[in-house]
Design a protein around this motif. Structure first.
Motif, PDB file in Angstrom:
ATOM      1  N   GLY A 199       0.802  -1.217   0.000  1.00 56.72           N
ATOM      2  CA  GLY A 199       0.000   0.000   0.000  1.00 56.72           C
ATOM      3  C   GLY A 199       0.837   1.269   0.000  1.00 56.72           C
ATOM      4  N   CYS A 200       1.787   1.370   0.925  1.00 53.78           N
ATOM      5  CA  CYS A 200       2.559   2.613   1.073  1.00 53.78           C
ATOM      6  C   CYS A 200       4.031   2.457   0.688  1.00 53.78           C
ATOM      7  CB  CYS A 200       2.443   3.126   2.505  1.00 53.78           C
ATOM      8  SG  CYS A 200       3.320   2.128   3.726  1.00 53.78           S
ATOM      9  N   ASP A 201       4.447   1.276   0.252  1.00 51.86           N
ATOM     10  CA  ASP A 201       5.830   0.994  -0.182  1.00 51.86           C
ATOM     11  C   ASP A 201       6.839   0.896   0.956  1.00 51.86           C
ATOM     12  OD1 ASP A 201       4.784   1.007  -2.694  1.00 51.86           O
ATOM     13  OD2 ASP A 201       5.692   2.910  -3.302  1.00 51.86           O
ATOM     14  N   TRP A 202       6.384   0.736   2.207  1.00 45.86           N
ATOM     15  CA  TRP A 202       7.301   0.473   3.318  1.00 45.86           C
ATOM     16  C   TRP A 202       8.029  -0.829   3.039  1.00 45.86           C
ATOM     17  CZ3 TRP A 202       9.782   1.500   7.790  1.00 45.86           C
ATOM     18  CH2 TRP A 202      10.130   0.448   8.616  1.00 45.86           C
ATOM     19  N   ASN A 203       9.328  -0.868   3.320  1.00 43.71           N
ATOM     20  CA  ASN A 203      10.100  -2.108   3.215  1.00 43.71           C
ATOM     21  C   ASN A 203      11.252  -2.050   4.197  1.00 43.71           C
ATOM     22  OD1 ASN A 203      12.752  -1.429   1.403  1.00 43.71           O
ATOM     23  ND2 ASN A 203      11.042  -0.123   0.870  1.00 43.71           N
ATOM     24  N   HIS A 204      11.553  -3.217   4.754  1.00 44.77           N
ATOM     25  CA  HIS A 204      12.630  -3.274   5.735  1.00 44.77           C
ATOM     26  C   HIS A 204      13.165  -4.699   5.807  1.00 44.77           C
ATOM     27  CE1 HIS A 204      14.723  -2.896   9.606  1.00 44.77           C
ATOM     28  NE2 HIS A 204      14.798  -1.634   9.276  1.00 44.77           N
ATOM     29  N   LEU A 205      14.478  -4.834   5.873  1.00 45.64           N
ATOM     30  CA  LEU A 205      15.105  -6.132   6.086  1.00 45.64           C
ATOM     31  C   LEU A 205      14.831  -6.555   7.517  1.00 45.64           C
ATOM     32  CD1 LEU A 205      17.063  -8.391   5.131  1.00 45.64           C
ATOM     33  CD2 LEU A 205      18.914  -6.959   6.010  1.00 45.64           C
ATOM     34  N   ILE A 206      14.210  -7.725   7.703  1.00 51.56           N
ATOM     35  CA  ILE A 206      13.867  -8.126   9.065  1.00 51.56           C
ATOM     36  C   ILE A 206      14.703  -9.285   9.582  1.00 51.56           C
ATOM     37  CG2 ILE A 206      11.520  -7.252   9.022  1.00 51.56           C
ATOM     38  CD1 ILE A 206      10.590 -10.120   8.516  1.00 51.56           C
ATOM     39  N   GLU A 207      15.277 -10.088   8.674  1.00 52.36           N
ATOM     40  CA  GLU A 207      16.006 -11.266   9.143  1.00 52.36           C
ATOM     41  C   GLU A 207      16.901 -11.792   8.028  1.00 52.36           C
ATOM     42  OE1 GLU A 207      14.627 -15.172  11.601  1.00 52.36           O
ATOM     43  OE2 GLU A 207      13.516 -14.748   9.773  1.00 52.36           O
ATOM     44  N   GLN A 208      17.996 -12.442   8.430  1.00 47.04           N
ATOM     45  CA  GLN A 208      18.817 -13.179   7.482  1.00 47.04           C
ATOM     46  C   GLN A 208      19.318 -14.433   8.185  1.00 47.04           C
ATOM     47  OE1 GLN A 208      22.004 -10.216   6.889  1.00 47.04           O
ATOM     48  NE2 GLN A 208      23.435 -11.883   7.179  1.00 47.04           N
ATOM     49  N   TYR A 209      19.504 -15.497   7.415  1.00 47.83           N
ATOM     50  CA  TYR A 209      19.979 -16.755   7.979  1.00 47.83           C
ATOM     51  C   TYR A 209      20.552 -17.633   6.891  1.00 47.83           C
ATOM     52  CZ  TYR A 209      15.233 -18.117   6.553  1.00 47.83           C
ATOM     53  OH  TYR A 209      14.073 -18.316   5.859  1.00 47.83           O
ATOM     54  N   LEU A 210      21.254 -18.677   7.314  1.00 47.24           N
ATOM     55  CA  LEU A 210      21.829 -19.651   6.389  1.00 47.24           C
ATOM     56  C   LEU A 210      20.969 -20.899   6.355  1.00 47.24           C
ATOM     57  CD1 LEU A 210      25.646 -19.541   7.230  1.00 47.24           C
ATOM     58  CD2 LEU A 210      24.508 -18.597   5.240  1.00 47.24           C
ATOM     59  N   LEU A 211      20.888 -21.507   5.192  1.00 47.64           N
ATOM     60  CA  LEU A 211      20.227 -22.791   5.009  1.00 47.64           C
ATOM     61  C   LEU A 211      21.137 -23.680   4.186  1.00 47.64           C
ATOM     62  CD1 LEU A 211      16.514 -21.974   4.087  1.00 47.64           C
ATOM     63  CD2 LEU A 211      17.367 -22.950   6.192  1.00 47.64           C
ATOM     64  N   GLY A 212      20.908 -24.981   4.234  1.00 45.72           N
ATOM     65  CA  GLY A 212      21.651 -25.915   3.407  1.00 45.72           C
ATOM     66  C   GLY A 212      21.999 -27.187   4.141  1.00 45.72           C
ATOM     67  N   ARG A 213      22.574 -28.119   3.373  1.00 44.34           N
ATOM     68  CA  ARG A 213      22.937 -29.427   3.924  1.00 44.34           C
ATOM     69  C   ARG A 213      24.057 -29.348   4.944  1.00 44.34           C
ATOM     70  NH1 ARG A 213      23.593 -31.199  -1.600  1.00 44.34           N
ATOM     71  NH2 ARG A 213      25.752 -31.215  -1.016  1.00 44.34           N
ATOM     72  N   ASP A 214      24.901 -28.349   4.887  1.00 44.39           N
ATOM     73  CA  ASP A 214      26.018 -28.249   5.843  1.00 44.39           C
ATOM     74  C   ASP A 214      25.532 -28.215   7.280  1.00 44.39           C
ATOM     75  OD1 ASP A 214      27.840 -28.343   3.841  1.00 44.39           O
ATOM     76  OD2 ASP A 214      28.465 -26.248   3.987  1.00 44.39           O
ATOM     77  N   GLY A 215      24.322 -27.756   7.519  1.00 44.81           N
ATOM     78  CA  GLY A 215      23.767 -27.723   8.869  1.00 44.81           C
ATOM     79  C   GLY A 215      23.333 -29.082   9.363  1.00 44.81           C
ATOM     80  N   LEU A 216      23.239 -30.097   8.480  1.00 47.86           N
ATOM     81  CA  LEU A 216      22.792 -31.427   8.869  1.00 47.86           C
ATOM     82  C   LEU A 216      23.932 -32.377   9.185  1.00 47.86           C
ATOM     83  CD1 LEU A 216      20.043 -31.982   6.153  1.00 47.86           C
ATOM     84  CD2 LEU A 216      19.714 -31.383   8.535  1.00 47.86           C
ATOM     85  N   VAL A 217      25.181 -32.005   8.927  1.00 49.88           N
ATOM     86  CA  VAL A 217      26.316 -32.911   9.036  1.00 49.88           C
ATOM     87  C   VAL A 217      26.491 -33.479  10.431  1.00 49.88           C
ATOM     88  CG1 VAL A 217      28.823 -33.058   8.814  1.00 49.88           C
ATOM     89  CG2 VAL A 217      27.494 -31.827   7.122  1.00 49.88           C
ATOM     90  N   GLY A 218      26.415 -32.651  11.476  1.00 52.74           N
ATOM     91  CA  GLY A 218      26.691 -33.116  12.835  1.00 52.74           C
ATOM     92  C   GLY A 218      25.461 -33.479  13.630  1.00 52.74           C
ATOM     93  N   GLY A 219      24.319 -33.620  13.018  1.00 50.41           N
ATOM     94  CA  GLY A 219      23.115 -33.966  13.762  1.00 50.41           C
ATOM     95  C   GLY A 219      22.352 -32.728  14.167  1.00 50.41           C
ATOM     96  N   PRO A 220      21.428 -32.870  15.127  1.00 44.30           N
ATOM     97  CA  PRO A 220      20.573 -31.755  15.510  1.00 44.30           C
ATOM     98  C   PRO A 220      21.332 -30.599  16.147  1.00 44.30           C
ATOM     99  CG  PRO A 220      19.852 -33.794  16.618  1.00 44.30           C
ATOM    100  CD  PRO A 220      21.062 -34.108  15.816  1.00 44.30           C
ATOM    101  N   GLU A 221      22.461 -30.860  16.808  1.00 45.64           N
ATOM    102  CA  GLU A 221      23.181 -29.777  17.465  1.00 45.64           C
ATOM    103  C   GLU A 221      23.815 -28.828  16.472  1.00 45.64           C
ATOM    104  OE1 GLU A 221      22.600 -33.046  20.037  1.00 45.64           O
ATOM    105  OE2 GLU A 221      23.960 -33.042  18.356  1.00 45.64           O
ATOM    106  N   SER A 222      24.212 -29.333  15.280  1.00 44.43           N
ATOM    107  CA  SER A 222      24.895 -28.460  14.335  1.00 44.43           C
ATOM    108  C   SER A 222      23.957 -27.472  13.679  1.00 44.43           C
ATOM    109  CB  SER A 222      25.595 -29.288  13.256  1.00 44.43           C
ATOM    110  OG  SER A 222      24.625 -29.969  12.476  1.00 44.43           O
TER     111      SER A 222
END
Length: 152
Positions: A105-128
């Motif tokens: 409606g008014c063109d407001w925009n703002h970056l709210i979050e950033q994060y990493l995704l991918g298989r590298d997070g699965l290598v060590g199990g749930p803790e990684s």
């Protein structure tokens, strides 16, 4: 998402910007400046939310997820729906996701979050998948110190 890691939340920056706007130190035209490309991405790839726009309070915000990474090649910088991200996370080693909130409606925009995704997070199990795994304790370099400071 299970493989989400290294999350950066920009809610404090948003609150500070809104405070500056209410105090009159920043104009509405300075914060309501969404590009036509961002607005189209919000229309076609965005995820509608129940949150009202903090500026016009008449429209609900839409979240747009942009992806970046070396493995993505020509797809880097594209907006993707939230449903596409888990499939990409299982096929790619690592990529970064930026979440932008947009008001159509008014063109407001703002970056709210950033994060990493991918298989590298699965290598060590749930803790990684989280930043509180054993690697943060065993790091002795400056990267480990930064990670521990970020956890505080």
């Amino acid at each position: 998402m299970r493989t989400q890691r290294q999350v950066v939340d920009y809610s404090l920056r948003k609150r500070a910007l809104l405070r500056e706007l209410l105090a009159g130190r920043v104009g509405t035209y300075d914060v309501c400046d969404a590009s036509p490309y961002l607005k189209n991405a919000a229309r076609f790839h965005g995820e509608p939310t129940e949150q009202r726009c903090p500026i016009c309070r008449s429209e609900n915000l839409t979240h747009v997820h942009y992806i970046y990474g070396d493995e993505l090649k020509q797809s880097a910088g594209q907006a993707r729906t939230l449903a596409e991200l888990p499939a990409l996370a299982m096929t790619m080693r690592e990529f970064q996701v930026f979440v932008v909130e947009v008001c159509l409606g008014c063109d407001w925009n703002h970056l709210i979050e950033q994060y990493l995704l991918g298989r590298d997070g699965l290598v060590g199990g749930p803790e990684s998948g989280s930043d509180q795994g054993g690697a943060a304790v065993s790091d002795t370099g400056t990267g480990g110190r930064r990670r521990r400071e970020a956890q505080r």
